[in-house]
Design an enzyme around this catalytic site. Structure first.
Site, PDB file in Angstrom:
ATOM      1  N   ASN A   1      -5.342  13.165 -10.778  1.00 49.62           N
ATOM      2  CA  ASN A   1      -6.284  13.596 -12.209  1.00 49.62           C
ATOM      3  C   ASN A   1      -5.835  15.183 -12.049  1.00 49.62           C
ATOM      4  OD1 ASN A   1      -8.350  15.212 -10.849  1.00 49.62           O
ATOM      5  ND2 ASN A   1      -9.173  13.187 -10.231  1.00 49.62           N
TER       6      ASN A   1
ATOM      7  N   ASP B   1       0.782  -1.092   0.118  1.00 55.63           N
ATOM      8  CA  ASP B   1      -0.071  -0.066  -0.066  1.00 55.63           C
ATOM      9  C   ASP B   1       1.032   1.150  -0.139  1.00 55.63           C
ATOM     10  OD1 ASP B   1      -1.779   2.038   0.503  1.00 55.63           O
ATOM     11  OD2 ASP B   1      -2.881   0.936   2.029  1.00 55.63           O
TER      12      ASP B   1
ATOM     13  N   SER C   1      -0.297   5.836 -14.392  1.00 56.44           N
ATOM     14  CA  SER C   1      -1.284   5.591 -15.738  1.00 56.44           C
ATOM     15  C   SER C   1      -1.684   4.185 -15.931  1.00 56.44           C
ATOM     16  CB  SER C   1      -0.740   6.364 -16.731  1.00 56.44           C
ATOM     17  OG  SER C   1      -0.881   7.585 -16.888  1.00 56.44           O
ATOM     18  N   THR C   2      -1.251   3.199 -15.188  1.00 62.29           N
ATOM     19  CA  THR C   2      -1.644   1.773 -15.494  1.00 62.29           C
ATOM     20  C   THR C   2      -2.721   1.284 -14.918  1.00 62.29           C
ATOM     21  OG1 THR C   2      -0.387   0.912 -13.728  1.00 62.29           O
ATOM     22  CG2 THR C   2       1.006   1.169 -15.605  1.00 62.29           C
ATOM     23  N   GLY C   3      -3.706   2.188 -14.192  1.00 57.72           N
ATOM     24  CA  GLY C   3      -4.713   1.837 -13.537  1.00 57.72           C
ATOM     25  C   GLY C   3      -5.959   1.958 -14.652  1.00 57.72           C
ATOM     26  N   ILE C   4      -6.843   3.078 -14.015  1.00 56.96           N
ATOM     27  CA  ILE C   4      -7.977   3.510 -14.699  1.00 56.96           C
ATOM     28  C   ILE C   4      -7.549   4.059 -15.960  1.00 56.96           C
ATOM     29  CG2 ILE C   4      -8.071   5.631 -13.621  1.00 56.96           C
ATOM     30  CD1 ILE C   4     -11.116   5.171 -13.536  1.00 56.96           C
TER      31      ILE C   4
ATOM     32  N   GLY D   1      -8.716   5.222  -7.262  1.00 60.11           N
ATOM     33  CA  GLY D   1      -7.342   4.434  -7.478  1.00 60.11           C
ATOM     34  C   GLY D   1      -6.545   4.979  -6.362  1.00 60.11           C
ATOM     35  N   VAL D   2      -5.401   5.243  -6.728  1.00 59.45           N
ATOM     36  CA  VAL D   2      -4.177   5.886  -5.966  1.00 59.45           C
ATOM     37  C   VAL D   2      -4.588   7.206  -5.217  1.00 59.45           C
ATOM     38  CG1 VAL D   2      -1.664   6.500  -5.911  1.00 59.45           C
ATOM     39  CG2 VAL D   2      -2.120   4.399  -6.755  1.00 59.45           C
ATOM     40  N   ASP D   3      -5.334   8.023  -6.211  1.00 60.28           N
ATOM     41  CA  ASP D   3      -5.335   9.385  -5.955  1.00 60.28           C
ATOM     42  C   ASP D   3      -6.383   9.451  -4.747  1.00 60.28           C
ATOM     43  OD1 ASP D   3      -5.429  12.031  -6.368  1.00 60.28           O
ATOM     44  OD2 ASP D   3      -6.968  11.920  -7.890  1.00 60.28           O
TER      45      ASP D   3
END
Length: 178
Positions: free
Chosen positions: A25, A11, A123-126, A33-35
């Site tokens: 974003n 985490d 950038s590898t998630g949503i 996500g991470v954000d």
């Protein structure tokens, strides 16, 4: 010379580092996500700092590939460095923008005097960036960090959430790709 590269599966909000990078974003006002995790765990101090940035020099939001720092609020990190990754496109090469996220975040970290920095797989998630390519760009960009970064930043942690991401980053960190 580049910073020592470390891979951690876990985490990112639990990393005790000088700076944690947020895959933000452009609004800087939180998201998924991470954000979302960073904003939730870090508390209202991070959102307040982001609102101040929006009210001053980032009125239209943070541009893709750029980075800016705020307080880390209640996170066990010293600062949060927000960077806006590009959405993946099958018709347009946006690799330079993704590399810029890592490069600009490292410059901000060095400017803060951060010796340890934790990155997610930006950038590898949503945003849909293919994981293996995202890992390649992350590792190559950090390894190519210039002397102004390497003089300050001693360790970069890539903090990934699952086995698939861990395997992709391991391949690139170990140079096992073709």
């Amino acid at each position: 010379m580049s910073p020592q590269l470390v891979l951690v599966q876990g985490d990112i909000t639990e990393q005790q580092v000088d700076a944690v990078v947020n895959a933000a974003n452009s609004s800087l006002l939180g998201g998924g996500g991470v954000d979302g995790a960073i904003h939730r765990r870090g508390g209202p101090e991070i959102l307040a700092a982001c609102r101040k940035l929006r009210a001053s020099q980032y009125g239209k939001g943070l541009a893709t590939g750029r980075a800016v720092a705020t307080t880390a609020g209640r996170l066990p990190a010293g600062h949060v460095i927000h960077t806006v990754g590009p959405r993946w496109s099958a018709t347009e090469d946006r690799s330079a923008l993704l590399a810029s996220c890592y490069r600009e975040s490292l410059k901000v970290a060095a400017g803060l005097g951060a010796r340890t920095v934790a990155f997610p797989a930006v950038s590898t998630g949503i945003y849909g960036w293919p994981l293996d390519d995202g890992a390649r760009i992350a590792v190559e960009t950090v390894r190519a960090a210039g002397p102004s970064v390497a003089e300050v930043v001693e360790e970069v942690r890539f903090v990934v959430f699952d086995d698939r991401a861990h395997e992709a980053f391991t391949r690139h960190l170990d140079g096992l790709t073709s």
